[in-house]
Design a protein around this motif. Sequence first.
Motif, PDB file in Angstrom:
ATOM      1  N   THR A 263      67.187  38.411 -36.398  1.00  0.00           N
ATOM      2  CA  THR A 263      66.441  38.742 -35.200  1.00  0.00           C
ATOM      3  C   THR A 263      66.761  37.730 -34.070  1.00  0.00           C
ATOM      4  O   THR A 263      66.499  38.078 -32.973  1.00  0.00           O
ATOM      5  CB  THR A 263      64.901  38.760 -35.680  1.00  0.00           C
ATOM      6  OG1 THR A 263      64.542  37.707 -35.949  1.00  0.00           O
ATOM      7  CG2 THR A 263      64.577  39.905 -36.570  1.00  0.00           C
ATOM      8  N   GLY A 264      67.091  36.634 -34.194  1.00  0.00           N
ATOM      9  CA  GLY A 264      67.210  35.394 -33.145  1.00  0.00           C
ATOM     10  C   GLY A 264      68.514  35.605 -32.562  1.00  0.00           C
ATOM     11  O   GLY A 264      68.822  34.766 -31.476  1.00  0.00           O
TER      12      GLY A 264
ATOM     13  N   THR B 185      71.289  36.539 -29.876  1.00  0.00           N
ATOM     14  CA  THR B 185      71.048  37.202 -28.389  1.00  0.00           C
ATOM     15  C   THR B 185      72.493  37.172 -27.809  1.00  0.00           C
ATOM     16  O   THR B 185      72.633  37.709 -26.688  1.00  0.00           O
ATOM     17  CB  THR B 185      70.008  36.439 -27.815  1.00  0.00           C
ATOM     18  OG1 THR B 185      70.531  35.054 -27.659  1.00  0.00           O
ATOM     19  CG2 THR B 185      68.476  36.642 -28.064  1.00  0.00           C
ATOM     20  N   GLU B 186      73.523  36.606 -28.205  1.00  0.00           N
ATOM     21  CA  GLU B 186      74.899  36.576 -27.875  1.00  0.00           C
ATOM     22  C   GLU B 186      75.971  36.916 -28.879  1.00  0.00           C
ATOM     23  O   GLU B 186      75.387  36.866 -30.093  1.00  0.00           O
ATOM     24  CB  GLU B 186      75.190  35.077 -27.018  1.00  0.00           C
ATOM     25  CG  GLU B 186      74.991  34.032 -28.283  1.00  0.00           C
ATOM     26  CD  GLU B 186      75.242  32.776 -27.770  1.00  0.00           C
ATOM     27  OE1 GLU B 186      75.865  32.717 -26.322  1.00  0.00           O
ATOM     28  OE2 GLU B 186      74.929  31.620 -28.076  1.00  0.00           O
TER      29      GLU B 186
ATOM     30  N   LEU C 265      76.779  42.205 -30.934  1.00  0.00           N
ATOM     31  CA  LEU C 265      76.464  40.852 -31.190  1.00  0.00           C
ATOM     32  C   LEU C 265      77.121  39.982 -32.147  1.00  0.00           C
ATOM     33  O   LEU C 265      77.660  39.045 -31.838  1.00  0.00           O
ATOM     34  CB  LEU C 265      74.943  40.810 -31.142  1.00  0.00           C
ATOM     35  CG  LEU C 265      73.934  41.382 -29.809  1.00  0.00           C
ATOM     36  CD1 LEU C 265      72.641  41.189 -30.122  1.00  0.00           C
ATOM     37  CD2 LEU C 265      74.525  40.364 -28.512  1.00  0.00           C
TER      38      LEU C 265
END
Length: 282
Positions: A161-162, A164-165, A186
């Motif tokens: 879930t972490g 972001t890129e 991602l």
Amino acid sequence: MKRLHIQGIGVSEGIRIAKAYIYKSSREACSDSSPDEELIPNTPAAIDAELIKLREAKARCAEQLEELTEKAKEAVGEEQAGILAGQRKLLDDPAFYPKMEARVREKLEPAPRAVAEMVSQVASMLESMNNDYMKERAADIRDIGSRLLACLSPGETHGLTGITEQVILVADDLAPSDTVQLDPALVIGFITRTGGATSHTAILARSLGIAAIVGAGDGVDGIEDGDTLVLDGTAGLCIARPHEAEAEQYRLRMQQDLERRQSLEEYAARPAMTADGARVEL
């Protein structure tokens, strides 16, 4: 740190360059079959409490798999979504889940141990077969066991879930239920220590268009979180911390590959037909 060359099995084609994201799966919990002795249910009330926990975990697990199956239908189509639908059916298999309850009642095992022992037993049986396809089905068994254990400890967070890129995932293994949740925008590629070309994870990676290498062995141990990785899913090659000239060469190849794919997309919706008008079913 030095450049690292890792060879594995390319299972989903494409060249990708991104930072490494080390993913620690909760699947190792399946092998933890030594809960504290004070948790052993040695009274009728304690046994009933463990059975209730196990049944509630099964219900949560079934609900999650049904939701994931619907998500998979949208992402990769009905046929590939059948992988997760099959896991859902496994929960009702009389040779699987009911034996977990039997271990609680007859062996006085806590629910997590009953799950871990049953999963280990079935997965080990599959892994011992002289058949690569059946060996790789052990990963599906461990996947559902991992989900059941997570449902028995619902406070745990998920390690995916972490993100972001754009990253390339590095893991011991990826379960089918992990893979189908990956966002291809991602997670543009992954490399795993274990796995094979006919695994459900490999099939899903191809459906999602995520470049992937499996079966890379201990080579993944040399990759650190944040390392620049070049991943060639066609050749089964991963380069960690590449030289700049080498990285630039792969960037050019990646761009050429992207342009080739885009040029082919215009044909995707066209009927499969020969020049003389004969229709071919694909």
